[in-house]
Structure formats: structure tokens, C-alpha cells
Design a protein around this motif. Structure first.
Motif, PDB file in Angstrom:
ATOM      1  N   LYS A   1      51.651  16.081 -97.708  1.00  0.00           N
ATOM      2  CA  LYS A   1      51.231  16.329 -96.627  1.00  0.00           C
ATOM      3  C   LYS A   1      49.463  16.592 -96.582  1.00  0.00           C
ATOM      4  N   ASP A   2      49.227  17.660 -97.703  1.00  0.00           N
ATOM      5  CA  ASP A   2      47.828  18.239 -97.957  1.00  0.00           C
ATOM      6  C   ASP A   2      47.094  17.284 -98.892  1.00  0.00           C
ATOM      7  N   GLU A   3      45.922  16.812 -98.135  1.00  0.00           N
ATOM      8  CA  GLU A   3      45.132  16.071 -98.783  1.00  0.00           C
ATOM      9  C   GLU A   3      44.561  16.623-100.183  1.00  0.00           C
ATOM     10  N   GLY A   4      44.532  17.822-100.493  1.00  0.00           N
ATOM     11  CA  GLY A   4      44.403  18.545-101.548  1.00  0.00           C
ATOM     12  C   GLY A   4      45.389  18.091-102.839  1.00  0.00           C
ATOM     13  N   LEU A   5      46.603  17.573-102.491  1.00  0.00           N
ATOM     14  CA  LEU A   5      47.443  17.115-103.418  1.00  0.00           C
ATOM     15  C   LEU A   5      47.327  15.878-103.660  1.00  0.00           C
ATOM     16  N   GLY A   6      46.702  15.080-102.798  1.00  0.00           N
ATOM     17  CA  GLY A   6      46.586  13.514-103.049  1.00  0.00           C
ATOM     18  C   GLY A   6      46.771  12.800-101.707  1.00  0.00           C
ATOM     19  N   LYS A   7      47.153  11.589-101.418  1.00  0.00           N
ATOM     20  CA  LYS A   7      47.073  10.739-100.261  1.00  0.00           C
ATOM     21  C   LYS A   7      48.140  11.208 -99.553  1.00  0.00           C
ATOM     22  N   PRO A   8      47.863  11.737 -98.326  1.00  0.00           N
ATOM     23  CA  PRO A   8      48.852  12.048 -97.285  1.00  0.00           C
ATOM     24  C   PRO A   8      50.036  11.043 -97.055  1.00  0.00           C
ATOM     25  N   GLY A   9      51.254  11.370 -97.030  1.00  0.00           N
ATOM     26  CA  GLY A   9      52.204  10.399 -96.935  1.00  0.00           C
ATOM     27  C   GLY A   9      52.878   9.674 -98.130  1.00  0.00           C
ATOM     28  N   ALA A  10      52.097  10.000 -99.457  1.00  0.00           N
ATOM     29  CA  ALA A  10      52.513   9.207-100.384  1.00  0.00           C
ATOM     30  C   ALA A  10      53.978   9.978-101.317  1.00  0.00           C
ATOM     31  N   PHE A  11      54.620   9.081-101.312  1.00  0.00           N
ATOM     32  CA  PHE A  11      56.157   9.623-101.904  1.00  0.00           C
ATOM     33  C   PHE A  11      55.741  10.007-103.278  1.00  0.00           C
ATOM     34  N   ILE A  12      56.177  11.415-103.691  1.00  0.00           N
ATOM     35  CA  ILE A  12      56.001  11.887-104.878  1.00  0.00           C
ATOM     36  C   ILE A  12      57.410  12.201-105.600  1.00  0.00           C
ATOM     37  N   GLY A  13      58.575  12.255-105.126  1.00  0.00           N
ATOM     38  CA  GLY A  13      59.695  12.620-105.466  1.00  0.00           C
ATOM     39  C   GLY A  13      61.037  12.601-104.681  1.00  0.00           C
ATOM     40  N   TYR A  14      62.081  13.120-104.984  1.00  0.00           N
ATOM     41  CA  TYR A  14      63.167  13.262-104.119  1.00  0.00           C
ATOM     42  C   TYR A  14      63.817  14.616-104.415  1.00  0.00           C
ATOM     43  N   CYS A  15      64.572  15.302-103.523  1.00  0.00           N
ATOM     44  CA  CYS A  15      65.399  16.442-103.919  1.00  0.00           C
ATOM     45  C   CYS A  15      66.599  16.534-102.868  1.00  0.00           C
ATOM     46  N   GLY A  16      67.395  17.418-103.041  1.00  0.00           N
ATOM     47  CA  GLY A  16      68.427  17.604-102.192  1.00  0.00           C
ATOM     48  C   GLY A  16      70.029  17.851-102.765  1.00  0.00           C
TER      49      GLY A  16
END
Length: 102
Positions: free
Chosen positions: A77-92
């Protein structure tokens, strides 16, 4: 309607079939990650990576329908982490049967 969780930096949404390509590109094609996950030996080819990701998605999406919970796709979500909306993994959570339990 499926739930969405938003934090300052991430968006978590129920994982879906639309996450297939992102799973292949970020997880299934990374052998350093796959060595810790089931199906690693089958991910040496692009076809195998897609097949393993498809199997994971089948297991990850089914609990949302039957139990109302399951695996979340984690996206930036935060542009400081990369492209907003980019999938980075899964959890649950997914339901499991414990051997010997009723």
C-alpha cells in the motif's frame, strides 16, 4: 462481500485466482523461497511453477467459501515499500485435520 484489511503499509485481501501470475513471479520462481515449501521439486520449470501455484490457490481459496476465512494476499500500500498493489506474499489460516482428533 469479501473482507479487506488495510494497514498503513499493506493491504490484505482474500487470495484469488487473479493472484496466480503474481504468485509465480514472486514465490514459485524463487528457489530460495520454494526450498521451504511443498512442491519445490516441481517448480524447476515455468510450467511446474504455474501448476504448483494453481494447486496452492485451490487449497487457499476453498476455505473462504466453506469457512469464511482463509489465506490473504499481501499487497503493498505504501509507496515507500514499492509499487502500490504489488503482491508480496500470502498469510492466513486454512482448516486442517489433526491426526487422532475427533
Amino acid at each position: 462481500m469479501m473482507p479487506i484489511i488495510e494497514t498503513k503499509r499493506l493491504v490484505l485481501k482474500p487470495i484469488s485466482d487473479s493472484d496466480l501470475d503474481a504468485m509465480v513471479n514472486t514465490i514459485m520462481s524463487d528457489m530460495a523461497v520454494m526450498k521451504w515449501l511443498p512442491g519445490a521439486k516441481d517448480t524447476v520449470t515455468p510450467e511446474g511453477q504455474k501448476a504448483v501455484a494453481s494447486a496452492f490457490l485451490k487449497d487457499f481459496t476453498a476455505p473462504w467459501e466453506s469457512h469464511g476465512f482463509g489465506i490473504w494476499a499481501m499487497c503493498i500500500k505504501d509507496e515507500g515499500l514499492g509499487k502500490p498493489g504489488a503482491f508480496i506474499g500470502y498469510c492466513g489460516f486454512i482448516p486442517a485435520k489433526i491426526q487422532g482428533a475427533g
